[in-house]
Design a protein around this motif. Structure first.
Motif, short mmCIF file in Angstrom:
data_model
loop_
_atom_site.label_atom_id
_atom_site.label_comp_id
_atom_site.label_asym_id
_atom_site.label_seq_id
_atom_site.Cartn_x
_atom_site.Cartn_y
_atom_site.Cartn_z
N ALA A 97 0.84 -1.21 0.00
CA ALA A 97 0.00 0.00 0.00
C ALA A 97 0.87 1.25 0.00
O ALA A 97 0.59 2.21 -0.74
CB ALA A 97 -0.93 -0.01 1.21
N GLU A 98 1.92 1.26 0.80
CA GLU A 98 2.77 2.45 0.90
C GLU A 98 3.51 2.70 -0.40
O GLU A 98 3.82 3.84 -0.74
CB GLU A 98 3.76 2.29 2.05
CG GLU A 98 3.12 2.30 3.43
CD GLU A 98 2.73 3.70 3.88
OE1 GLU A 98 3.48 4.64 3.58
OE2 GLU A 98 1.68 3.84 4.54
N SER A 99 3.85 1.63 -1.11
CA SER A 99 4.56 1.79 -2.38
C SER A 99 3.59 1.95 -3.56
O SER A 99 4.03 2.19 -4.69
CB SER A 99 5.48 0.59 -2.62
OG SER A 99 6.51 0.55 -1.65
N GLY A 100 2.30 1.77 -3.31
CA GLY A 100 1.31 1.86 -4.38
C GLY A 100 1.42 0.73 -5.39
O GLY A 100 1.09 0.90 -6.57
N LEU A 101 1.88 -0.43 -4.94
CA LEU A 101 2.09 -1.57 -5.84
C LEU A 101 1.47 -2.82 -5.23
O LEU A 101 0.88 -2.77 -4.16
CB LEU A 101 3.60 -1.77 -6.06
CG LEU A 101 4.31 -0.59 -6.76
CD1 LEU A 101 5.82 -0.75 -6.71
CD2 LEU A 101 3.83 -0.49 -8.23
N GLY A 102 1.62 -3.95 -5.95
CA GLY A 102 1.07 -5.21 -5.45
C GLY A 102 2.17 -6.14 -4.96
O GLY A 102 3.37 -5.85 -5.10
N VAL A 103 1.75 -7.25 -4.34
CA VAL A 103 2.71 -8.27 -3.91
C VAL A 103 2.23 -9.65 -4.32
O VAL A 103 1.03 -9.93 -4.38
CB VAL A 103 2.93 -8.29 -2.38
CG1 VAL A 103 3.71 -7.07 -1.93
CG2 VAL A 103 1.62 -8.40 -1.62
N ARG A 104 3.20 -10.51 -4.59
CA ARG A 104 2.95 -11.92 -4.83
C ARG A 104 3.96 -12.70 -4.03
O ARG A 104 5.17 -12.49 -4.19
CB ARG A 104 3.21 -12.25 -6.30
CG ARG A 104 1.97 -12.50 -7.10
CD ARG A 104 2.34 -12.71 -8.54
NE ARG A 104 1.22 -12.25 -9.34
CZ ARG A 104 0.58 -13.03 -10.21
NH1 ARG A 104 1.00 -14.27 -10.43
NH2 ARG A 104 -0.44 -12.56 -10.88
N PHE A 143 7.72 -11.32 -4.94
CA PHE A 143 8.15 -10.09 -5.61
C PHE A 143 7.05 -9.05 -5.62
O PHE A 143 5.88 -9.36 -5.38
CB PHE A 143 8.66 -10.38 -7.03
CG PHE A 143 7.62 -11.00 -7.93
CD1 PHE A 143 6.74 -10.20 -8.66
CD2 PHE A 143 7.50 -12.39 -8.06
CE1 PHE A 143 5.78 -10.76 -9.48
CE2 PHE A 143 6.53 -12.95 -8.87
CZ PHE A 143 5.67 -12.15 -9.58
N ILE A 144 7.46 -7.83 -5.93
CA ILE A 144 6.52 -6.71 -6.03
C ILE A 144 5.94 -6.71 -7.44
O ILE A 144 6.67 -6.82 -8.42
CB ILE A 144 7.26 -5.38 -5.76
CG1 ILE A 144 7.83 -5.37 -4.32
CG2 ILE A 144 6.35 -4.18 -6.00
CD1 ILE A 144 6.82 -5.31 -3.21
N SER A 145 4.61 -6.58 -7.51
CA SER A 145 3.96 -6.56 -8.83
C SER A 145 3.34 -5.18 -9.07
O SER A 145 3.19 -4.37 -8.16
CB SER A 145 2.89 -7.65 -8.90
OG SER A 145 1.86 -7.38 -7.96
#
Lengths: 344, 344
Positions: B247-254, B314-316
């Motif tokens: 959320a803080e990076s404005g990205l997703g996670v897998r 990784f970050i998606s």
């Protein structure tokens, strides 16, 4: 009907976000405030100060007569008063609260309204904290950060013989305000239909419920280029704080009863309560005034250029000496309580 | 007979002096530690970090099975773990305690023995605090201070797409240790004469009772010249912390189920408790491991030169994505709990 939002609707992160979004003030030193693992500040070549205080329901405050907004304000005052007592300037605070479900979101908002008002008044930034559940009462913890130039710091130690003992404002009011509130609480418990009789006691009530930290005094001293030789804030009572200063400096103290600053409204409250006003001033606590010592050569500057500082005594050479000289010119050990006739 | 000294014999100042006199460690930054209104530190040109935590009896700990010495140790670990999570180095702590008269001086000594042991282990100095009365349970507050060079700081935000998600140590142990302790407490309450069955569970019990903060990982990353692109400590559980980073990076996670590090003793405890070990790892909390992201180019360095860091995903690019890829190659939202069959 008064709005009531259950805390669990927000959740902890919702609550933190809500608090963060209400803050208007940001400090130039703050790089990152609320919302990460730790707050981040720019360093510099000053000394960094840190101080922490815990306030526990049923011990430090009674929610049956303390408004939450005032409680939040007082928490910040208590925290930054310790920074001022080092001759420092407060910069940031963190606040942690443990609270039970009996508190609504609106109640927490009230508490933080007081916290944030104090932060704005004293130009400190709320940069973090922790919120958690409590099984019983409300617990508040404040950590205050500040800075002071290395040549400006005032410790509890450092006073020399014949240094003049100064205190800001007036003393005993906070304690007497508390006694008024306790009296009215008892009246209410015995006769809930009765109205509290608080009129005429606004001053001492304010001293108890919404004390102020003496940032103004620190600023005045700086303008006068005076660095106190020792300093402490009056949170536990004048007698106790004087003994700290004396012990840390390895010297004695002598103060004069007639020089102790007591507000006329405190005299009034004391008379009504049949309490000794000087006893309240010496042992009452929670006034958050500054008690400090200055060199003899700084006396005239303070006398001429400030209005809210009293000279109450001097530092003596004998470390076993801690004396109050009464109006009748008797010397009484500062540890003794109750030399005053009640209602005097 | 065990020695018991009543707290009121010492008084607050006696207690503070007693605590101060037990401390061996002092930090190079400290000018004045315990014993004045605020602690004083030398400033420099780094960022200053501050973080605070509150631990409440009956919410965060149960004194029927938590030794006070371990509790003190854990308090410090919890505090400095937040400093580490900024890629900072902890320097000082303040500790405030509210406690009732049911605690003896010896009990307070035990608590501070744990606090001071942790301070020595992590080379932080206890520089202040507040002690007060509590009408009910024990409340502990820690404020940790630290520093970080400006180009070394790791926020929760800052990850980029395809950054690799890393976690130190192993997860779920602290939660499973707690469940073992809770089980034995119930057994004891039902049959006080029975002995607790804790043998074989030393590892998870230690994870719960005496966790460690990963200062070693921060030092390793510095030696490898790696600055995490984002970082958080695992205090609330992996799933929750991952959502924070995303959320803080404005990205997703897998992340991949099979990559989540779980100790064999945690598998054992989970089996015995009929709990899912991955559920414990994802949602358990209190492991105080570090969760962080690194650039692809730093992967090989960590793989070759460290031993206690796992690559879990990784970050998606899609900020709405927070997925766990199971061993069966199913993609499950990280918000979902209990996909595991119990005892799996």
């Amino acid at each position: 009907m008064e709005e009531r939002t259950e805390l669990n609707i927000l959740g902890e992160f919702g609550l933190i976000h809500r608090i963060a979004s209400q803050q208007q003030f940001s400090h130039a030193r703050t790089v990152k405030g609320i919302g990460d693992d730790a707050a981040v500040s720019k360093g510099n070549t000053d000394y960094q100060l840190v101080s922490t205080e815990l306030m526990v329901e049923g011990v430090h405050f009674d929610l049956s007569y303390v408004p939450l907004k005032h409680l939040g304000y007082k928490l910040i005052v208590a925290g930054i008063s310790d920074i001022l007592a080092m001759n420092g300037l407060p910069t940031q605070v963190t606040v942690s609260i443990a609270l039970s479900n009996r508190f609504s979101v609106e109640a927490v908002d009230e508490l933080y309204a007081g916290i944030l008002t104090a932060c704005e008044d004293y130009e400190v930034e709320l940069v973090g904290g922790d919120t958690t559940t409590s099984r019983s009462g409300l617990v508040l913890s404040v950590t205050a950060l500040g800075t002071v130039e290395k040549d400006q710091i005032a410790y509890r130690r450092g006073a020399s013989v014949n240094d003049i003992i100064c205190v800001s404002g007036d003393l005993g009011g906070a304690y007497l305000g508390l006694q008024i509130l306790e009296r009215e609480k008892q009246v209410f418990l015995e006769a809930p239909e009765s109205q509290p009789i608080l009129a005429g006691h606004e001053y001492v009530l304010q001293r108890q419920l919404k004390p102020e930290a003496r940032l103004d005094i620190i600023k005045q001293l700086r303008e006068l280029n005076i660095v106190p030789t020792s300093m402490i804030d009056v949170s536990d009572g004048l007698a106790s704080e004087l003994r700290h200063l004396a012990a840390e400096s390895g010297l004695g103290v002598r103060i004069f009863e007639e020089q102790i600053p007591i507000h006329q409204k405190a005299y009034l409250a004391a008379t009504e309560l049949k309490l000794g006003p000087f006893t309240a001033a010496l042992n009452g606590g929670e006034d958050y005034e500054l008690l400090f010592t200055i060199r003899q050569e700084d006396y005239q500057k303070i006398l001429d250029q400030t209005t809210d500082i009293s000279f109450i005594g001097f530092i003596s050479a004998d470390p076993t000496e801690a004396l109050l000289i009464t109006k009748q010119n008797e010397a009484i050990p500062l540890t003794a309580q109750g030399w005053e006739k009640q209602g005097e």
